[in-house]
Enzyme design. Structure first.
Site, PDB file in Angstrom:
ATOM      1  N   ARG A 120       0.848  -1.198   0.000  1.00  0.00           N
ATOM      2  CA  ARG A 120       0.000   0.000   0.000  1.00  0.00           C
ATOM      3  C   ARG A 120       0.881   1.245   0.000  1.00  0.00           C
ATOM      4  O   ARG A 120       1.088   1.890   1.022  1.00  0.00           O
ATOM      5  CB  ARG A 120      -0.948  -0.029   1.182  1.00  0.00           C
ATOM      6  CG  ARG A 120      -2.026  -1.088   1.019  1.00  0.00           C
ATOM      7  CD  ARG A 120      -3.248  -0.784   1.843  1.00  0.00           C
ATOM      8  NE  ARG A 120      -4.456  -1.073   1.096  1.00  0.00           N
ATOM      9  CZ  ARG A 120      -5.682  -0.872   1.567  1.00  0.00           C
ATOM     10  NH1 ARG A 120      -5.857  -0.362   2.766  1.00  0.00           N
ATOM     11  NH2 ARG A 120      -6.726  -1.142   0.832  1.00  0.00           N
ATOM     12  N   GLN A 125      -1.294   2.858  -5.800  1.00  0.00           N
ATOM     13  CA  GLN A 125      -2.706   3.234  -5.672  1.00  0.00           C
ATOM     14  C   GLN A 125      -3.524   2.890  -6.905  1.00  0.00           C
ATOM     15  O   GLN A 125      -4.682   2.473  -6.801  1.00  0.00           O
ATOM     16  CB  GLN A 125      -2.830   4.723  -5.355  1.00  0.00           C
ATOM     17  CG  GLN A 125      -2.465   5.058  -3.921  1.00  0.00           C
ATOM     18  CD  GLN A 125      -2.597   6.543  -3.621  1.00  0.00           C
ATOM     19  OE1 GLN A 125      -2.773   7.359  -4.522  1.00  0.00           O
ATOM     20  NE2 GLN A 125      -2.512   6.900  -2.350  1.00  0.00           N
ATOM     21  N   ASP A 128      -4.590  -0.825  -6.741  1.00  0.00           N
ATOM     22  CA  ASP A 128      -5.153  -1.267  -5.463  1.00  0.00           C
ATOM     23  C   ASP A 128      -6.583  -1.785  -5.648  1.00  0.00           C
ATOM     24  O   ASP A 128      -7.551  -1.047  -5.507  1.00  0.00           O
ATOM     25  CB  ASP A 128      -5.118  -0.107  -4.468  1.00  0.00           C
ATOM     26  CG  ASP A 128      -5.526  -0.519  -3.062  1.00  0.00           C
ATOM     27  OD1 ASP A 128      -5.937  -1.687  -2.874  1.00  0.00           O
ATOM     28  OD2 ASP A 128      -5.448   0.326  -2.154  1.00  0.00           O
ATOM     29  N   SER A 131      -9.103  -1.420  -2.601  1.00  0.00           N
ATOM     30  CA  SER A 131      -9.732  -0.109  -2.422  1.00  0.00           C
ATOM     31  C   SER A 131     -10.811   0.154  -3.464  1.00  0.00           C
ATOM     32  O   SER A 131     -11.892   0.638  -3.138  1.00  0.00           O
ATOM     33  CB  SER A 131      -8.670   0.994  -2.474  1.00  0.00           C
ATOM     34  OG  SER A 131      -7.827   0.931  -1.349  1.00  0.00           O
ATOM     35  N   TYR A 226      -3.887  -0.611   7.307  1.00  0.00           N
ATOM     36  CA  TYR A 226      -4.764  -1.678   7.756  1.00  0.00           C
ATOM     37  C   TYR A 226      -4.979  -1.598   9.262  1.00  0.00           C
ATOM     38  O   TYR A 226      -4.205  -0.978   9.997  1.00  0.00           O
ATOM     39  CB  TYR A 226      -4.160  -3.052   7.431  1.00  0.00           C
ATOM     40  CG  TYR A 226      -4.041  -3.355   5.968  1.00  0.00           C
ATOM     41  CD1 TYR A 226      -5.160  -3.697   5.218  1.00  0.00           C
ATOM     42  CD2 TYR A 226      -2.804  -3.308   5.323  1.00  0.00           C
ATOM     43  CE1 TYR A 226      -5.051  -3.991   3.870  1.00  0.00           C
ATOM     44  CE2 TYR A 226      -2.696  -3.601   3.976  1.00  0.00           C
ATOM     45  CZ  TYR A 226      -3.817  -3.944   3.261  1.00  0.00           C
ATOM     46  OH  TYR A 226      -3.706  -4.230   1.925  1.00  0.00           O
TER      47      TYR A 226
END
Length: 370
Positions: A120, A125, A128, A131, A226
């Site tokens: 992460r 990003q 990901d 997400s 997390y």
């Protein structure tokens, strides 16, 4: 190189790449094959893929002949038997919960990249998948709760009387939780939020929700965003505070998960018994045990008048946008694996490639899975 796209099972309507995304790879000299019917539930039928020069194939051919396979979910034992040594698979295989399967893939000389394990970092990003799919799940959770709830969400003042706004409790202010806050607020609900990370308080309040503070949380700053395991003392304080909020809530949405571990039980049977009949709970952590007493994954039950829906794959209920976002994540990751000539180039010096590689060269290579 042949890239194969498998259809998803278990009522998952998504597809790993939509036609326009497959076209991007074809323009890079990659031969793209897809299982017949794989995109139908995402509103991309075989004809549209064929127009983009994607080759339609049966599942067994894809499994046995592709150089690189895309499959959102893990393959079955019999399907792994059809794979050829040296194949590369990209998907979301939850390796921390499927260690035996990882060993089987390693023994078959398969290189597996599981995108739920990608580091992460800022650079990651755009890849990901957790997400992008959690964002959809948080939105869907609130809409499902609204349809199951026997009252309005917003406040109404009418000649026949006033209707108070629904009270929504959201547990976990990660991507899914934050989207759930925003969606519930747009529908006019009063929202409270519980999270073990004090750092999210400002973001929660900026969305118009109240943050429930519990002192003594373990430091999660080094956990990559997390949640982390909490002390028993903190859990007791959290449960006492949660019990107060649960009792007055009409809707509860739980999203709390800890990577590689069973989801923490946050709503006990006694808390459920304190809720008003007609209340609704959506448990997004159901696949790893659930945050709620009695939760059953992929099932809706009623406990003492409270409806509890367990579903950790709500993104699959919005297959077009879920596939679009997931496919974009995958496409961005594949740029790290495919060279300018359309061939495979596994650069394990790249921290993102190395970070989500689970099996390679006959071994389980990820340090958290070994």
């Amino acid at each position: 190189m042949i890239l194969g796209i498998l259809s998803e099972k278990n009522q998952d309507k998504r597809v790993s790449l939509l036609p326009e995304q497959a076209d991007t790879l074809i323009k890079k000299s990659v031969s793209v094959w897809i299982e017949k019917g794989a995109g139908i539930n995402a509103f991309a039928d075989d004809k549209v893929y064929a127009e983009k020069q994607v080759v339609l194939q049966d599942r067994n051919t894809l499994l046995s002949q592709s150089d690189l396979l895309l499959s959102i979910h893990p393959l079955s034992e019999s399907e792994i038997g059809l794979l050829k040594p040296g194949q590369v698979i990209v998907g979301v295989f939850q390796p921390l919960f499927n260690k035996a399967l990882m060993q089987q893939l390693a023994e078959k000389q398969i290189t597996l990249f599981s995108l739920d394990m990608i580091p992460r970092t800022t650079r990651a990003q755009s890849m990901d998948v957790l997400s992008s799919q959690a964002n959809i799940a948080g939105y869907r959770a609130v809409l499902l709760a609204a349809t199951l709830f026997p009252r309005y969400f917003p406040m109404f003042m009418t000649a026949a009387g006033s209707i108070p706004p629904a009270k929504v409790l959201i547990i976990g202010a990660g991507v899914a939780g934050l989207q759930a806050i925003a969606t519930a607020r747009r529908l006019g609900a009063v929202v409270e939020v519980s999270d073990t990370r004090p750092a999210v308080k400002e973001e929660v309040m900026s969305l118009g929700a109240k943050f429930i503070e519990v002192e003594g949380a373990a430091d999660a700053s080094k956990a990559g965003g997390y949640a982390v395991e909490q002390s028993e003392e903190f859990k007791q304080r959290q449960q006492q505070r949660l019990a107060e909020s649960v009792a007055k809530s009409d809707i509860v949405i739980t999203t709390a998960q800890i990577p590689g571990k069973k989801a923490p039980l946050l709503i006990t049977e006694s808390m459920l018994n304190s809720m008003k009949p007609g209340s609704v709970i959506i448990d997004l952590a159901a696949s790893t045990g659930g945050n709620v007493f009695g939760t059953q994954n992929n099932a809706t039950i009623v406990h003492n008048g409270v409806t509890i829906m367990g579903n950790s794959n709500l993104a699959a209920d919005m297959p077009w946008d879920a596939s679009k976002l997931y496919g974009k994540n995958v496409l961005n990751f594949l740029q790290l694996l495919i060279d300018k000539e359309g061939g495979l180039h596994l650069n394990f010096e790249d921290d993102l490639v190395k970070g989500c590689c689970i099996t390679h060269a006959g071994q389980v290579v990820h340090e958290r899975v070994v």
